[in-house]
Design an enzyme around this catalytic site. Sequence first.
Site, short mmCIF file in Angstrom:
data_model
loop_
_atom_site.label_atom_id
_atom_site.label_comp_id
_atom_site.label_asym_id
_atom_site.label_seq_id
_atom_site.Cartn_x
_atom_site.Cartn_y
_atom_site.Cartn_z
N ASP A 184 23.18 98.23 87.05
CA ASP A 184 22.02 98.40 86.16
C ASP A 184 20.77 97.89 86.85
OD1 ASP A 184 20.07 97.95 84.06
OD2 ASP A 184 21.73 98.17 82.64
N ILE A 185 19.76 98.72 86.86
CA ILE A 185 18.52 98.44 87.59
C ILE A 185 17.78 97.22 87.03
CG2 ILE A 185 17.01 99.94 86.19
CD1 ILE A 185 16.99 99.94 89.96
N TYR A 245 9.19 105.24 74.15
CA TYR A 245 9.39 105.76 75.52
C TYR A 245 8.05 106.08 76.16
CZ TYR A 245 10.59 109.44 78.98
OH TYR A 245 10.69 110.22 80.12
N GLY A 246 7.17 106.77 75.38
CA GLY A 246 5.85 107.13 75.91
C GLY A 246 5.06 105.89 76.30
N ALA A 247 5.21 104.82 75.51
CA ALA A 247 4.47 103.58 75.82
C ALA A 247 4.93 103.00 77.16
CB ALA A 247 4.67 102.57 74.70
N LYS A 307 6.10 104.70 79.68
CA LYS A 307 5.60 105.55 80.77
C LYS A 307 4.08 105.36 80.94
CE LYS A 307 9.46 107.59 82.11
NZ LYS A 307 10.05 107.35 83.45
N1 LIG Z 1 14.44 115.51 81.48
C1 LIG Z 1 13.16 115.66 81.13
O1 LIG Z 1 12.79 116.61 80.39
C2 LIG Z 1 12.12 114.68 81.64
C3 LIG Z 1 10.77 114.95 81.33
C4 LIG Z 1 9.80 114.08 81.82
C5 LIG Z 1 10.16 112.98 82.57
N2 LIG Z 1 11.48 112.74 82.84
C6 LIG Z 1 11.81 111.57 83.68
O2 LIG Z 1 12.61 112.00 84.76
C7 LIG Z 1 13.42 110.91 85.23
C8 LIG Z 1 14.86 111.36 85.37
O3 LIG Z 1 15.34 111.74 84.10
P1 LIG Z 1 16.54 112.78 83.91
O4 LIG Z 1 16.08 113.72 82.87
O5 LIG Z 1 17.01 113.26 85.22
O6 LIG Z 1 17.63 111.81 83.21
P2 LIG Z 1 19.22 111.68 83.38
O7 LIG Z 1 19.84 112.99 83.73
O8 LIG Z 1 19.66 110.96 82.17
O9 LIG Z 1 19.36 110.75 84.68
C9 LIG Z 1 18.96 109.40 84.63
C10 LIG Z 1 19.46 108.71 85.89
O10 LIG Z 1 19.05 107.34 85.84
C11 LIG Z 1 20.21 106.50 85.88
N3 LIG Z 1 19.93 105.33 85.05
C12 LIG Z 1 19.55 105.33 83.75
N4 LIG Z 1 19.41 104.08 83.31
C13 LIG Z 1 19.71 103.26 84.35
C14 LIG Z 1 19.76 101.86 84.52
N5 LIG Z 1 19.48 101.02 83.51
N6 LIG Z 1 20.10 101.36 85.73
C15 LIG Z 1 20.39 102.19 86.76
N7 LIG Z 1 20.35 103.53 86.67
C16 LIG Z 1 20.03 104.06 85.47
C17 LIG Z 1 21.35 107.39 85.37
O11 LIG Z 1 22.63 107.00 85.85
P3 LIG Z 1 23.62 106.03 84.95
O12 LIG Z 1 23.52 106.50 83.53
O13 LIG Z 1 24.96 106.20 85.58
O14 LIG Z 1 23.04 104.67 85.15
C18 LIG Z 1 20.97 108.73 86.00
O15 LIG Z 1 21.34 108.76 87.36
C19 LIG Z 1 13.19 109.77 84.23
O16 LIG Z 1 12.25 108.85 84.74
C20 LIG Z 1 12.63 110.49 83.00
O17 LIG Z 1 11.86 109.61 82.22
C21 LIG Z 1 12.46 113.57 82.40
#
Ligand SMILES: NC(=O)c1ccc[n+]([C@@H]2O[C@H](COP(=O)([O-])OP(=O)(O)OC[C@H]3O[C@@H](n4cnc5c(N)ncnc54)[C@H](OP(=O)(O)O)[C@@H]3O)[C@@H](O)[C@H]2O)c1
Length: 242
Positions: free
Chosen positions: A62-63, A153-155, A157
Amino acid sequence: MSERTRIAIVTGASRGLGLVIARVLAARGYALVIGGRDRGALDLAAAELSSHSPAVLPVAGDITEPPVRANLIQAARRLGGLDLLVNNASELGPIGPLTSFDVPRLGRLFPVNVGAPLFLTQLAVPLLTDRRGLIVNITSDAATAAYPGWGPYGATKAALELLTRTLATELGEQGVSAVLVDPGDMRTRMHQEAFPGEDISDRPLPEVTAPFWNWLFDQNPEDIRGERFAAQHEDTRWLQRA
Ligand SMILES: NC(=O)c1ccc[n+]([C@@H]2O[C@H](COP(=O)([O-])OP(=O)(O)OC[C@H]3O[C@@H](n4cnc5c(N)ncnc54)[C@H](OP(=O)(O)O)[C@@H]3O)[C@@H](O)[C@H]2O)c1
């Protein structure tokens, strides 16, 4: 691996956007340190990335935990340094009106989405300084759009955006750059969590952002310092510059 091999840390690279970014970097010959909590998923990602990357070191955990962040940096040091830090790992938390939001949950969201990227940046800056490196912080349109239900969440970011711009200014003198990237809506686990039970098949897969990442990693970091990019929008500066 040669001394000139570029090295990147990508947090949250076990799936979704982070894995796409890691794939782009592997294809460009980067050695990689990848993070995520699910060790099995991370090992699978590492095995796949290893077919292109000269070295891939998975760091599970966990980060928000200091030893995990220290291990990510230590792994980059073992590879020889650091050119690029991608703070991608993030959590969404519950979607719903602020009037009924369980406020103590901010105590989880802010450490994951804001605290961890800043802690990791602090640890990474000495290595990034040696290579005039780049920090990429992943943001969202939720940081600025005030979508109903997306406030907490928005806050986080929005806070990450201000910290990133401030870092870009503070780190300029030592040659380290920082940018923000809003990847746009993508069909990932996080996005599905935001719309439980709904069909999100109209959203593109995160692979849609690959052309943007290839453009970004072609840039001299100092030329883009402090900028915010939208990876999917056709009217953004990155496409005009490309
Ligand atoms: N999807 C969208 O529509 C969207 C839109 C705008 C921005 N974003 C941003 O894009 C980024 C990636 O999101 P995604 O959509 O690809 O999400 P995702 O598929 O849920 O992937 C999230 C990744 O982060 C890891 N992670 C989550 N919490 C963690 C923690 N506490 N410690 C370590 N690793 C952690 C997860 O692995 P584990 O669960 O195994 O830890 C996974 O590898 C994020 O910053 C998100 O806010 C996404």
